[in-house]
Design a protein around this motif. Structure first.
Motif, short mmCIF file in Angstrom:
data_model
loop_
_atom_site.label_atom_id
_atom_site.label_comp_id
_atom_site.label_asym_id
_atom_site.label_seq_id
_atom_site.Cartn_x
_atom_site.Cartn_y
_atom_site.Cartn_z
N VAL A 129 0.91 -1.22 0.46
CA VAL A 129 0.00 -0.28 0.16
C VAL A 129 0.99 1.08 0.28
N LYS A 130 1.67 1.32 0.93
CA LYS A 130 2.82 2.68 0.43
C LYS A 130 3.50 2.14 -0.32
N ASP A 131 3.68 1.77 -1.27
CA ASP A 131 4.52 1.66 -2.73
C ASP A 131 3.07 1.74 -3.77
N ALA A 132 2.64 1.25 -3.81
CA ALA A 132 1.54 1.30 -4.82
C ALA A 132 0.46 1.93 -4.89
N SER A 133 -0.11 2.66 -3.52
CA SER A 133 -1.60 2.99 -3.21
C SER A 133 -1.56 4.23 -4.51
N GLY A 134 -0.60 4.89 -4.72
CA GLY A 134 -1.24 6.00 -6.03
C GLY A 134 -0.91 5.68 -7.36
N THR A 135 -0.30 4.30 -7.69
CA THR A 135 -0.78 3.76 -8.96
C THR A 135 -0.88 2.81 -9.49
N HIS A 136 -1.79 2.04 -8.37
CA HIS A 136 -2.33 0.38 -8.97
C HIS A 136 -3.94 1.03 -8.69
N PHE A 137 -4.29 1.67 -8.00
CA PHE A 137 -5.68 1.51 -7.82
C PHE A 137 -6.42 2.89 -8.47
N SER A 138 -7.74 2.56 -9.35
CA SER A 138 -7.99 3.77 -9.70
C SER A 138 -8.91 4.80 -8.50
N GLN A 139 -8.80 6.01 -9.06
CA GLN A 139 -9.53 6.76 -8.21
C GLN A 139 -9.90 6.83 -7.93
N PRO A 140 -11.87 6.55 -8.33
CA PRO A 140 -13.36 5.72 -7.58
C PRO A 140 -13.15 4.73 -6.90
N VAL A 141 -11.71 3.84 -7.06
CA VAL A 141 -12.40 3.30 -5.24
C VAL A 141 -10.70 3.59 -4.69
N ARG A 142 -9.78 4.79 -4.67
CA ARG A 142 -9.67 5.38 -3.37
C ARG A 142 -9.86 6.60 -2.79
N ASP A 143 -11.21 6.68 -3.78
CA ASP A 143 -12.13 8.14 -3.35
C ASP A 143 -13.11 7.01 -2.19
N ALA A 144 -13.35 5.72 -2.88
CA ALA A 144 -14.37 5.21 -1.69
C ALA A 144 -13.32 4.14 -0.31
N TYR A 145 -12.63 3.86 -0.68
CA TYR A 145 -11.69 3.76 0.26
C TYR A 145 -10.62 4.45 0.97
N ASP A 146 -9.97 3.74 2.72
CA ASP A 146 -8.62 3.95 3.08
C ASP A 146 -8.35 2.45 2.55
N LEU A 147 -7.28 2.24 2.34
CA LEU A 147 -6.49 1.24 1.87
C LEU A 147 -5.39 0.66 2.51
N VAL A 148 -5.61 -0.10 3.65
CA VAL A 148 -4.88 -0.24 4.22
C VAL A 148 -4.27 -2.09 4.26
N GLY A 149 -3.11 -1.96 3.90
CA GLY A 149 -1.99 -2.77 4.24
C GLY A 149 -2.17 -3.36 5.51
#
Length: 521
Positions: A129-149
């Protein structure tokens, strides 16, 4: 479960099943910059337990479900926390351990948390999540969720399996055994026994409790402490095994679950190894076919002749190990590990071509660098994770393994038929756990899921680590699930495939729209 190198193993330690390593490697080799454009809160916050979630906690575990977790700013733009869980779920009143978690806060209108496991076993979700959260996930997913690794128990920051120093790991990887002889096999067993004793001494009692069932129970506590009534989860590779195990244990708590690069929980360790051997043989043929179409390919002729050239090169290194520019000796197992690592992602194939071109003129330094990337060894000689040790320790608890000499020799012959290029290096896996201090706690069996929330399973036709047929098998076992198949090369699909896979998965995660079953594209 990925085939990953294990310490002091001559052949069968070459392979491992983690999606994170493949993704990270592709990013490094493609010179991608991991930049997250989202604005993340860096203020510390305390998550107070939701009384309704605590009320549904399993008996005896209320203190873990009701704990207040403090999320503090970390890693420049993220939030980190430690979550307390029982070391032994049969004795929840006993010793505890802490799991390390990292959160990339939602960039929009948050609907919940998405917990992520990148595979392994042994890969760090914290790092992913630290390394790939900004490139691996689409903006709609990033908007909808806290990403927790999170780092599962036994991994890196979470009560890690600890066995050897970096220098000892280098020495173990460089060892050569002739497993075709009784003396060579006995030497490998003796070294593995010594390493197992080191792991037990340095890791302590938690080594007996890093099985996947325990990790799945941890996952439910993680769900509770982020105050989600249902678990929203994305699991890659081994992470699909963790996810399906969770679904069998907590069917009513499953929310939106995506299992990509599926592992079939019903197969034995020996069946798993044979499946991977066949899939990697298929992958190397796909790579050779692609290479032959490119200018500068060091191979020539037909696909069959190109593959034979690789086999001849491996045999030459086995006969006479080579010395890299840094002075380290590269044996055949290390060479094959370097050859296999880029097969996890076809974006890394140009790097493999470059390494092969150099190796065929006598310089194995680039092939060694690929092997080091697969083993999480940095250029300065330090190992950046304990994934090798965690992989072995978790598998020894999750799978019974046959260490009978006659049985392993017979298996070697089958593997060499299944994979003339790599089968030789997949053999003798039973020696890994023959003298492990803790016996397996699980027998492979089909997973059972009786929950109401449909699960999405994804397979890739050219996946070398989790063959595509495993995805179909898992989808059938789960019952209430839908299957997406990507016609592509490499390990896993979501985040590196095409819109035909990405869009329906995003719609499922964001709005709950279940993709059409048996979609192939």
């Amino acid at each position: 479960m990925t085939a990953r190198p294990l310490p002091a193993r001559p052949r069968s330690w070459v392979i491992g099943m983690r999606a994170a390593g493949a993704m990270a490697l592709a990013m490094v080799l493609a010179s991608c910059t991991l930049i997250d454009g989202g604005n993340r809160s860096q203020e510390a916050s305390t998550a107070k337990a939701d009384p309704s979630i605590v009320a549904s906690a399993p008996s005896g575990l209320e203190q873990f479900y009701s704990q207040e977790v403090v999320w503090e700013s970390c890693e420049s733009e993220f939030q980190c926390a430690k979550v307390k869980v029982p070391m032994d779920y049969d004795k929840p009143e006993g010793d505890t351990i802490e799991l390390a978690a990292l959160r990339a806060p939602s960039t929009g209108n948050k609907t919940g948390s998405l917990l992520v496991n990148p595979g392994g076993p042994g890969a760090s979700g914290y790092d992913f999540v630290k390394d790939a959260s900004g490139t691996h996930f689409s903006q709609p997913v990033r908007d909808a969720y806290d990403l927790v690794g999170f780092d599962p128990r036994g991994v890196k920051r979470s009560a890690p399996v600890t066995c050897m120093t970096d220098a000892e790991r280098d020495a173990a990887r460089a060892k050569i055994y002739d497993l075709d002889t009784d003396a060579g096999l006995e030497a490998a067993r003796a070294d593995n026994k010594a390493i197992a004793a080191q792991c037990a001494e340095q890791t302590g009692p938690v080594l007996a409790h890093i099985d996947t069932v325990s990790s799945a129970k941890d996952l439910d506590i993680l769900r509770a402490v982020v105050n989600d009534t249902k678990l929203n989860y994305l699991g890659y590779s081994y992470g699909t095994f963790l996810g399906s195990t969770y679904a069998s244990l907590f069917p009513d708590n499953v929310g939106r679950m995506v299992l990509d690069g599926a592992l079939d929980p019903s197969i034995s360790n020996e069946e798993l190894t044979r499946g991977q051997a066949r899939a990697f043989e298929k992958a190397i043929r796909a790579y050779v076919a692609s290479c032959l179409e490119q200018d500068g390919c060091p191979l020539s002729g037909t696909v069959d002749s190109g593959v034979q050239q690789l086999r001849d090169l491996i045999a030459a290194v086995e006969q006479t190990p080579r010395t890299a520019k840094d002075g380290r000796v590269v044996n055949a197992t290390m060479f094959v590990s370097g050859l296999i690592t880029p097969l996890y992602n076809d974006q890394s194939w140009p790097a493999l071509t470059q390494a092969l071109e150099a190796a065929m003129t006598g310089d194995v330094s680039l092939m060694l660098r690929l092997a080091d990337l697969g083993a999480d060894r940095a250029a300065n000689g330090t190992y950046t994770s304990n994934s090798t040790f965690a992989f072995n320790a978790i598998n020894c608890l999750d799978y019974p393994m046959d260490s009978d000499t006659a049985a392993m020799r017979a298996e070697q012959q089958r593997l060499m038929q299944d994979s003339p290029t790599f089968g030789y290096f997949f053999a003798y896996g039973g020696t890994n756990c023959a003298d492990w201090p803790h016996k397996n706690t699980r027998t492979p069996a089909p997973v059972e899921y009786k929950g109401d929330s449909p699960i999405v399973v994804i397979g890739t036709t050219g996946d070398p680590a989790t063959p595509v047929e495993w995805a179909a098998s898992l989808r059938k076992q789960l019952g209430n699930a839908t299957l997406l198949t990507w016609e592509g090369e490499g390990h896993t699909a979501y985040g590196r495939s095409n819109s035909c896979i990405e869009d329906p998965v995003d719609s499922y995660l964001v709005s709950g729209q279940v993709p059409a079953d048996n979609t192939v594209c």
